[in-house]
Design a protein around this motif. Structure first.
Motif, short mmCIF file in Angstrom:
data_model
loop_
_atom_site.label_atom_id
_atom_site.label_comp_id
_atom_site.label_asym_id
_atom_site.label_seq_id
_atom_site.Cartn_x
_atom_site.Cartn_y
_atom_site.Cartn_z
N GLY A 164 0.85 -1.18 0.00
CA GLY A 164 0.00 0.00 0.00
C GLY A 164 0.89 1.24 0.00
O GLY A 164 2.12 1.13 -0.20
N ILE A 165 0.30 2.38 0.24
CA ILE A 165 1.05 3.64 0.16
C ILE A 165 2.24 3.68 1.13
O ILE A 165 3.37 3.99 0.73
CB ILE A 165 0.10 4.84 0.37
N TYR B 212 -2.30 10.85 -5.03
CA TYR B 212 -1.72 12.14 -4.65
C TYR B 212 -1.22 12.12 -3.21
O TYR B 212 -0.27 12.82 -2.85
CB TYR B 212 -2.72 13.26 -4.91
N GLN B 213 -1.86 11.28 -2.40
CA GLN B 213 -1.40 11.09 -1.02
C GLN B 213 -0.02 10.41 -1.04
O GLN B 213 0.88 10.76 -0.28
CB GLN B 213 -2.41 10.20 -0.31
N PHE B 214 0.12 9.43 -1.93
CA PHE B 214 1.43 8.76 -2.12
C PHE B 214 2.47 9.79 -2.57
O PHE B 214 3.57 9.88 -2.01
CB PHE B 214 1.27 7.63 -3.14
N ALA B 215 2.11 10.59 -3.56
CA ALA B 215 3.04 11.59 -4.11
C ALA B 215 3.52 12.56 -3.03
O ALA B 215 4.70 12.94 -2.99
CB ALA B 215 2.36 12.36 -5.23
N GLU B 216 2.63 12.92 -2.13
CA GLU B 216 2.96 13.86 -1.06
C GLU B 216 3.96 13.26 -0.08
O GLU B 216 4.80 13.97 0.47
CB GLU B 216 1.67 14.17 -0.30
N ASN C 86 9.66 15.12 -4.55
CA ASN C 86 8.75 15.40 -5.66
C ASN C 86 8.99 14.54 -6.90
O ASN C 86 8.91 15.04 -8.03
CB ASN C 86 8.94 16.88 -6.04
N ILE C 87 9.28 13.27 -6.73
CA ILE C 87 9.63 12.44 -7.88
C ILE C 87 8.48 11.56 -8.39
O ILE C 87 8.63 10.85 -9.37
CB ILE C 87 10.86 11.52 -7.58
N VAL C 88 7.34 11.63 -7.71
CA VAL C 88 6.20 10.81 -8.16
C VAL C 88 5.49 11.51 -9.30
O VAL C 88 5.17 12.69 -9.23
CB VAL C 88 5.22 10.54 -7.00
#
Ligand code: NI
Ligand code: MN
Length: 223
Positions: free
Chosen positions: A169-170, A201-205, A210-212
């Motif tokens: 998961g995340i 977007y929660q994962f990206a945060e 900032n590589i997602v």
């Protein structure tokens, strides 16, 4: 290298040599897919493991395109009854192809196929590392987090499941990024079904630097 995401774990890679590979061609039953199986033109089909949401339309697509299937030996042996050209490999092995090299990595997961009303066990699940001579991409397949992911580092791009329930998961995918040290990360295996609903977007945060990158379905991404 150009890649595009077609929902779930299905990607098309176009290598520097202009070869096209489709990974985990789950198309007809994939509610997120934008692909029409009659319009796909690929040279190779890569299957990370036998689960139907990855093996998907491999048989039909291989017949239609004459593409060779690259997968584990067990999946390839199963495919041979359909008169499909296969290249069987196993975990840890790398092979050279006209497009570059491809290696099967471990994946902490299972690999059975529902076919013709039966469940068939088809060896181990895998991930893949594709290197076209210029860029290196890691498609993790379905997997739990495992510390040996650090041995895969570094890569230009990592494609990681974030759906939870059946895979990382995340929270675990964030740890995986720390081990793999990719330049870019693309999440996959989420929002296809209710059980794997996640907010990418929660994962990206949560991932540093900032590589997602969260692509739209079918969007062409330059790696
Ligand atoms: Ni699976
Ligand atoms: Mn899956």
């Amino acid at each position: 290298m150009h890649i595009s995401w077609h929902g779930h774990s299905c990607f098309i890679f176009e290598t520097f040599s202009k070869h096209k590979l489709i990974i985990d061609p789950f198309i007809k039953e994939n509610p997120l897919s934008d692909l029409d199986i009659n319009q796909i033109n690929v040279d190779y089909i890569v299957v990370t493991h036998a689960h139907n949401d990855h093996f998907g339309d491999t048989i039909e697509l291989a017949k239609k395109t004459n593409a060779s299937v690259i997968s584990t030996v067990e999946i390839c042996q199963f495919l041979n009854q359909f008169d499909i050209d296969t290249i069987g490999m196993n975990i840890g092995g790398q092979a050279q192809f006209p497009f570059g090299s491809l290696k099967l990595t471990p994946a902490f997961h299972s690999s059975s196929l529902n076919y013709d009303g039966k469940t068939i066990e088809l060896g181990l699940a895998s991930g893949i590392i594709l290197d076209d001579g210029y860029k290196k991409i890691y498609h993790a397949g379905d997997t739990a987090l495992f510390s040996d992911m650090s041995l895969i580092a570094p890569v230009d791009c990592a494609l990681l499941p974030i759906g939870d329930h059946f895979t990382m998961g995340i929270e675990d995918a964030v740890k995986a990024v720390e081990l793999i040290k990719p330049k870019k990360v693309i999440p996959m295996h989420y929002n296809t079904f209710d059980l794997i609903k996640q907010n990418p977007y929660q994962f990206a945060e949560k991932v540093k630097n900032n590589i997602v990158y969260i692509p739209k379905i079918g969007e062409l991404i330059k790696i």
